[in-house]
Write a protein that holds these residues in place. Sequence first.
Motif, short mmCIF file in Angstrom:
data_model
loop_
_atom_site.label_atom_id
_atom_site.label_comp_id
_atom_site.label_asym_id
_atom_site.label_seq_id
_atom_site.Cartn_x
_atom_site.Cartn_y
_atom_site.Cartn_z
N ASP A 212 0.69 -1.13 -0.08
CA ASP A 212 -0.10 0.01 0.05
C ASP A 212 0.87 1.35 -0.11
N ASN A 213 0.40 2.09 -0.68
CA ASN A 213 1.08 3.68 -0.71
C ASN A 213 2.76 3.51 -0.89
N GLY A 226 12.24 2.57 -0.68
CA GLY A 226 11.06 1.76 -1.15
C GLY A 226 11.66 0.56 -1.80
N LYS A 325 -8.12 -2.72 -2.26
CA LYS A 325 -7.53 -1.50 -2.58
C LYS A 325 -8.85 -0.28 -2.16
N1 LIG Z 1 11.46 2.17 -4.91
C1 LIG Z 1 10.81 1.59 -5.96
N2 LIG Z 1 9.77 2.06 -6.44
C2 LIG Z 1 9.06 1.54 -7.40
C3 LIG Z 1 9.66 0.45 -8.18
N3 LIG Z 1 8.86 0.03 -9.06
C4 LIG Z 1 7.85 0.78 -9.20
N4 LIG Z 1 7.93 1.63 -8.27
C5 LIG Z 1 7.06 2.78 -7.93
O1 LIG Z 1 6.15 2.12 -7.13
C6 LIG Z 1 4.79 2.95 -6.96
C7 LIG Z 1 3.68 2.21 -7.31
O2 LIG Z 1 2.76 3.29 -7.32
P1 LIG Z 1 1.16 3.06 -7.39
O3 LIG Z 1 0.90 1.83 -8.21
O4 LIG Z 1 0.39 4.35 -7.67
O5 LIG Z 1 0.76 2.29 -5.98
P2 LIG Z 1 0.85 2.92 -4.77
O6 LIG Z 1 1.24 4.33 -4.30
O7 LIG Z 1 1.51 1.78 -4.04
O8 LIG Z 1 -0.66 3.02 -3.87
P3 LIG Z 1 -1.79 1.79 -3.90
O9 LIG Z 1 -1.22 0.71 -4.55
O10 LIG Z 1 -3.15 2.45 -4.19
O11 LIG Z 1 -1.84 1.60 -2.34
C8 LIG Z 1 5.23 4.00 -8.19
O12 LIG Z 1 5.47 5.61 -7.69
C9 LIG Z 1 6.49 3.48 -8.86
O13 LIG Z 1 7.30 4.39 -9.32
C10 LIG Z 1 10.73 -0.11 -7.72
O14 LIG Z 1 11.67 -1.20 -8.12
N5 LIG Z 1 11.44 0.66 -6.36
#
Ligand SMILES: Nc1nc2c(ncn2[C@@H]2O[C@H](COP(=O)(O)OP(=O)(O)OP(=O)(O)O)[C@@H](O)[C@H]2O)c(=O)[nH]1
Length: 335
Positions: A212-213, A226, A325
């Motif tokens: 989440d988030n 992250g 979600k």
């Molecule tokens: N740190 C990190 N971030 C990643 C990676 N791959 C994708 N992301 C990020 O993960 C985030 C996923 O965002 P969303 O799909 O909007 O989901 P969320 O913010 O978790 O929101 P919800 O799923 O609704 O809870 C995005 O900002 C991507 O840029 C990675 O390998 N490392």
Amino acid sequence: MQNESPTKATELMQKAVPMMLKLDVAPTPYNYGIWYEYVSNRNQKLNQIMDGTLRKLGHLPGFLARELFHEFLLPEEFQQGNGQKEKLANIVDQAATSSKAMGKGLDELNLVLTKSRKILNRADKAEHIDNVINYLEKGALAATHKANQFNQSLDQVHSELAKLKAELDDMKKQNDVDELTQLVNQKGFERRLYEWLPQAEDDISIILLDIDNLATINKQFGKRAGTALIRYIAEIIKSLAVEKSVLARFEGGTYGILLNEATLDFTHRLAELLRLQISEQKIRYKQSKVHMPQVTVSIGIATLLGQEGPEDFLKRARKNLLRAKQSGKNCTSDR
Ligand SMILES: Nc1nc2c(ncn2[C@@H]2O[C@H](COP(=O)(O)OP(=O)(O)OP(=O)(O)O)[C@@H](O)[C@H]2O)c(=O)[nH]1
């Protein structure tokens, strides 16, 4: 082409070669490959196309043989062009050359038999019979020699195919791994899903889990934190050590777990166990004393329904994840 036993392969070749000779098919690697597959009768679609073309045209054009070979005999990995394709083409080439020689040997033997029959019809002296016996002996010896050479070359083809198959299996494994977490990647997950479904006897279930988030966590603590979190959750998933399962990371903070022999009830309990375990973690920021706020995950699960196909099955799990979600996150949804 599958890795046949030498006996089975010889049997298939002995069926394919006379058919190719009868239809005057050039012994090219492509032709050799598809006719071998045709007589094995294991690829209905290929056989339908070949039967239809032969009915309409009376022969199989060269370009079609090449296309059928690429479509039906070359697995995806070979088509990526990393030397495997050429190696396979060489093997087929080699087998085609020896099958051509074998075909010639059979032709020569046929000729000997036809001539012997003619002579025997006219034979009225013992010495005629003697001559026929000598002639037949020579013909049979020559054919045996060609058959031995052919078997030797088949053995070689088999050992080379086995080597190539091992290389291909290694490559498949490497292609299926998610580098960040060392879990299986989405492609690998889907590959297993497609493999498991046709022979599914027991309940097969999917758990889709999403942090989440994650975007907010990235913003607050940096992308490196992250990413470390993505790895950390992967370790928790691995620690479940559920038998007969495929553990995968799709992209970002989304994970897929494929479970064999798992009822909806079992899968729900497992998903809840995971969710609670993750939410109870006290994760420290950059190994400092500062703790990240509670990390939670949302989960969608699905258990295979009757004749459902892999795509619909996965789509249902995705829908349930979306529902989790939309229901405020940090929960599991199975409908
Ligand atoms: N740190 C990190 N971030 C990643 C990676 N791959 C994708 N992301 C990020 O993960 C985030 C996923 O965002 P969303 O799909 O909007 O989901 P969320 O913010 O978790 O929101 P919800 O799923 O609704 O809870 C995005 O900002 C991507 O840029 C990675 O390998 N490392």
